[in-house]
Design a protein around this motif. Sequence first.
Motif, short mmCIF file in Angstrom:
data_model
loop_
_atom_site.label_atom_id
_atom_site.label_comp_id
_atom_site.label_asym_id
_atom_site.label_seq_id
_atom_site.Cartn_x
_atom_site.Cartn_y
_atom_site.Cartn_z
N PHE A 20 -5.35 -3.79 3.58
CA PHE A 20 -3.90 -3.61 3.59
C PHE A 20 -3.32 -4.57 4.62
O PHE A 20 -3.80 -4.65 5.75
N ALA B 187 0.81 -1.22 0.00
CA ALA B 187 0.00 0.00 0.00
C ALA B 187 0.84 1.27 0.00
O ALA B 187 0.43 2.30 -0.55
N THR C 288 -1.99 3.74 -4.89
CA THR C 288 -2.93 3.15 -3.94
C THR C 288 -4.16 4.02 -3.78
O THR C 288 -5.30 3.53 -3.79
#
Length: 455
Positions: free
Chosen positions: A238, A214, A221
């Motif tokens: 995540f 991430a 992202t």
Amino acid sequence: MIETVAQVKRFFERWQADPEFKEQLFVNPHQAMKRYKFASNLDGLSFLWDSNFHEKPGNSEKEVRSLIKYLKEFIEQYAPIEIRKELLQPPEDPRFKAWWERQTARVDSISEPGTATIARAYPLSFELSQGCSVGCWFCGVSAPHLSKVFVYTDENKKLWKEVLKLMKQVLGPIASSGLCYHATDPFDNADYEKFCIDFYEILGTFPQTTTALAIKDPSRTRNFLNLSHSKGQKHNRFSILSLKMLKQVHEEFSPEELAFTSLGFRHKEVEDNESKVKSGRARTRYRNQVGNSYDEAEDLSEGSISTTMGFLINMVELNIKLISPCVANDRWTEGYRIHLERSFTNASHLKTILNEILENHMPITVEHVGLIRFRSDLKYESFADGFQVSTRFKIFKFRNNIYAQHLGELVQQGNKTAQEISIALSAWDMPAEEVFKSLNLLFKLGILDDEPTLN
């Protein structure tokens, strides 16, 4: 409401995963909340660290209930797409449906009540890369190092769309609940977003995504989350690999930006980190730590890490597997069974393979099964009026039937086909129709052994 819920969500992320934050709350809560940029309307949560909360003037359960109410309403309204009831319907094809329900029953019997394996069992997963660049120590599927990705060329784009249309044809609406990763990190593929858009346009759902990358490219992202939300997929995850990574994620993304994004904590500071499902690399690591004291039965309490119960298709290798979750053991070290595996060259070839799997490897009744026997993990007990089989978490009882005891003994022997069992039971005047009805019930409940044979 979203602002308040996002703040509450972030607070509990820190509370669970950052020991330093928790310590600071007990020393100087006002300063800690200010340092970590939490809003003042979270005062209702002070009951967590203030033992005198209920004795102070003005404090009441009302504040607490209000925050919990917001959180509960938020969860109900924006439930993760993979657990919505409309996506948990079985496949349309009767052969796949029967296989799916048997595997569901089997996995349910080996999972501690409350585990989410069944709720997260997807009928279809794709791999758009070969291997993974992250190399997490806890990887439950022992993903190899990243070696190749499925690039979005004109040729691959055409194949990808053809395969998606084929899976929609074979599986029906449930194909839309599939994933585009397995033993891979989605963000290893630079074209991942393009594949997801095709998935959405053909199957009708934007796939849920879990990534450990991430913060590798925060701009990507953020754009991905916006794209996902715009297509109706609110829930993504995540994997947080370190406390440093958690801090970076919280610094980079606002609480509102991650209101729908779950954080999976995998760093050493989390108290229950060692209780994760032990399969793949995590299992190897744990066994090396405990040596001869390793007890495989301990892993049962955590069920399986696998979230695919159906087809796993690797677009790099042009490979398809039929898999189902299981507790990791010396044979199925990755926490899932491989019922069969085939390679294909194009969508037409894949269609032929799928038809062969449905026709020859997904029997609906025991008439088309070989030797009939109970699963090896079941404890069998015989009684005068029947029998029962059980796991640590579930008991299947078959009692109060004049034929049940004899039926159980023959199945327990494991050396006869359904037809041979019927013939044997005719000696006790058990009608053939009753025999097959009983055997098919055992089959449907996932009690009979269907573990793939050793090659």
